[in-house]
Design an enzyme around this catalytic site. Structure first.
Site, PDB file in Angstrom:
ATOM      1  N   ILE A 130       0.854  -1.197   0.000  1.00 47.67           N
ATOM      2  CA  ILE A 130       0.000   0.000   0.000  1.00 47.67           C
ATOM      3  C   ILE A 130       0.885   1.240   0.000  1.00 47.67           C
ATOM      4  O   ILE A 130       1.685   1.440   0.921  1.00 47.67           O
ATOM      5  CB  ILE A 130      -0.873   0.038   1.278  1.00 47.67           C
ATOM      6  CG1 ILE A 130      -1.703  -1.242   1.393  1.00 47.67           C
ATOM      7  CG2 ILE A 130      -1.758   1.279   1.304  1.00 47.67           C
ATOM      8  CD1 ILE A 130      -2.347  -1.405   2.761  1.00 47.67           C
ATOM      9  N   GLY A 131       0.746   2.083  -1.011  1.00 48.15           N
ATOM     10  CA  GLY A 131       1.559   3.305  -1.084  1.00 48.15           C
ATOM     11  C   GLY A 131       0.723   4.534  -0.794  1.00 48.15           C
ATOM     12  O   GLY A 131       0.409   5.297  -1.715  1.00 48.15           O
ATOM     13  N   SER A 133       1.010   6.496   2.734  1.00 51.48           N
ATOM     14  CA  SER A 133       1.699   7.455   3.609  1.00 51.48           C
ATOM     15  C   SER A 133       2.926   8.056   2.930  1.00 51.48           C
ATOM     16  O   SER A 133       3.602   7.401   2.137  1.00 51.48           O
ATOM     17  CB  SER A 133       2.165   6.761   4.890  1.00 51.48           C
ATOM     18  OG  SER A 133       1.092   6.091   5.494  1.00 51.48           O
ATOM     19  N   GLU A 249     -10.057  -2.613   4.923  1.00 51.85           N
ATOM     20  CA  GLU A 249      -8.792  -2.686   5.647  1.00 51.85           C
ATOM     21  C   GLU A 249      -8.994  -2.701   7.156  1.00 51.85           C
ATOM     22  O   GLU A 249      -8.208  -3.266   7.895  1.00 51.85           O
ATOM     23  CB  GLU A 249      -7.901  -1.491   5.242  1.00 51.85           C
ATOM     24  CG  GLU A 249      -6.543  -1.557   5.889  1.00 51.85           C
ATOM     25  CD  GLU A 249      -5.603  -0.414   5.519  1.00 51.85           C
ATOM     26  OE1 GLU A 249      -5.897   0.328   4.573  1.00 51.85           O
ATOM     27  OE2 GLU A 249      -4.583  -0.278   6.214  1.00 51.85           O
TER      28      GLU A 249
END
Ligand SMILES: Cc1cc2nc3c(=O)[nH]c(=O)nc-3n(C[C@H](O)[C@H](O)[C@H](O)COP(=O)(O)OP(=O)(O)OC[C@H]3O[C@@H](n4cnc5c(N)ncnc54)[C@H](O)[C@@H]3O)c2cc1C
Length: 382
Positions: A130-131, A133, A249
């Protein structure tokens, strides 16, 4: 104040049958010495385990058959994930792809992305990170600065992401990037793209956590080219997609079973005749666990009906991760043992490991303060 309730759900017959199948599979795996129950089950990256789990049909179960799925309900998936976690199976390789990247691609991806990527995820061969932050943008995702600029046939990305779990070992990320300036709408101008980690222009640099493990990375983009059909959804739709993704999530059993094996170890350690104080503490934990299961399965039921229960999902995560953090504290109070990773005592080692990981439980996937503000908004309190 708005109200909601976690209605109990009855598991369909196929979900009950699936539980027996997962249990038999995991027992065979352990009997063959293929895994020892892990404490941090969904953080344990084991591609060979993922391939064997896939051969049994345990990955991508809710997806259409044409994309490699089995067209089962979210409740069947709930049962599979619950069993995997409760038994400490090393399911970290396929976890993110199965939980959220695959469902995102299925809902919003191009036909090429669906045909090329989803069957590989379902075969246990293709993993995602997951990109979201960035160094100056964690809770406040709208402040994302990584930039995609339009070019012929696609986009060129520059910038960086941080805390990107497993970026060094996964095949793809889904990255949230800025495709136009922040206008009056703070949440506008953001778009999601599938990033192929094998292509030039993207690199992952390791960051070691408190326990010395390498799971996090800082990811840099330098003129990384992404073709148009690797956009997920449409331009500027990133914010609404990220928020709906968070319901997947935040609501699963992974948000309260991260250190379940420590609770199992604690019960073993206390034995069959615990003192009254010990029985009360363990009884309270088990009662909380039962409530969390009901809440989480209730959200799975709503997801099945196509709803986006974001408030309920935030509540599951806030309460679930609070529960996960309580287990090592209670274990420490009840068992007079020094937590140590160097001792030849599995309980002491497990306790030391969980104590080092526990602070992250309430940070990853959104901090408690942020979740509580989502819950307050959902209840109409702000
Ligand atoms: C184990 C782990 C794995 C992770 N994996 C990933 C990953 O794979 N991909 C990814 O993109 N990210 C990942 N993250 C990052 C995670 O999502 C962020 O750490 C988290 O969202 C918080 O952002 P931050 O660290 O920038 O803290 P900040 O946003 O700077 O927050 C610092 C503190 O301020 C508080 N705060 C901030 N804003 C408010 C507000 N408005 N009101 C009240 N309090 C506030 C926060 O609650 C927190 O206590 C991971 C984190 C951890 C711990």
């Amino acid at each position: 104040m708005r109200e909601f309730e976690f209605k109990g759900v009855r598991l369909p017959a196929e979900a009950v049958e699936e539980r027996a199948r997962v249990r038999a599979f995991l027992k065979a795996e352990r009997d063959a010495g293929r895994y020892l129950p892990h404490l941090s089950s969904w953080s344990s990256f084991d591609p060979e385990f993922s391939k064997r789990a896939s051969a049994e049909g345990f990955i991508g179960v809710t997806w259409p058959r044409e994309y490699g799925g089995r067209e089962q309900s979210s409740l069947t998936r709930f049962v599979i994930t619950e069993e995997m976690l409760a038994q400490g199976a090393p399911c970290g390789a396929h976890w993110i792809a199965d939980r959220q990247s695959g469902p995102q691609i299925l809902r919003h991806g191009s036909e090429r992305a669906k045909r090329d990527i989803l069957p590989r995820i379902a075969r246990g061969e293709c993993y995602f990170g997951i990109g979201m932050s960035e160094p100056d943008s964690g809770s406040d995702l709208a402040a994302v600065r990584t930039r995609a600029t339009r070019v012929d046939g696609g986009w060129v990305i520059n910038g960086s992401k941080i805390w990107t779990t497993n970026a060094h070992v996964v095949h793809y990320l889904i990255a949230l990037v800025r495709t136009s300036d922040m206008g009056e709408d703070r949440h506008g101008g953001l778009t999601q793209f599938i990033i192929d980690m094998s292509k030039p222009g993207v690199t992952a640099r390791p960051i070691h956590d408190l326990g010395g493990n390498h799971e996090f990375n800082e990811v840099s983009f330098q003129d990384y080219f992404v073709p148009d059909d690797m956009m997920v959804g449409s331009e500027g739709q990133g914010w609404s997609m990220v928020t709906s993704e968070l319901a997947f999530e935040r609501s699963g059993p992974d948000r309260f079973l991260s250190d379940f094996q420590l609770l199992v170890g604690l019960v073993d350690r206390l034995g069959t005749s615990p003192e009254r104080r010990e029985a009360i503490e363990v009884g309270r934990l088990v009662a909380h666990l039962a409530s969390l299961r009901r809440m989480s399965s209730s959200v799975a039921g709503l997801l099945d009906k196509g709803q986006s229960p974001n408030t309920q999902a935030a509540l599951v995560k806030d309460m679930g991760t609070g529960f996960e953090r309580e287990i090592p504290e209670i274990a420490r109070r009840l068992v007079a043992i020094e937590p140590s990773r160097d001792r030849d005592d599995r309980f002491s080692e497990s306790l030391a490991d969980v104590l080092l990981r526990a602070p992250s439980f309430t940070l990853r996937g959104g901090t408690r303060e942020i979740l509580r503000s989502v819950i307050a908004r959902g209840l109409g309190l702000r």
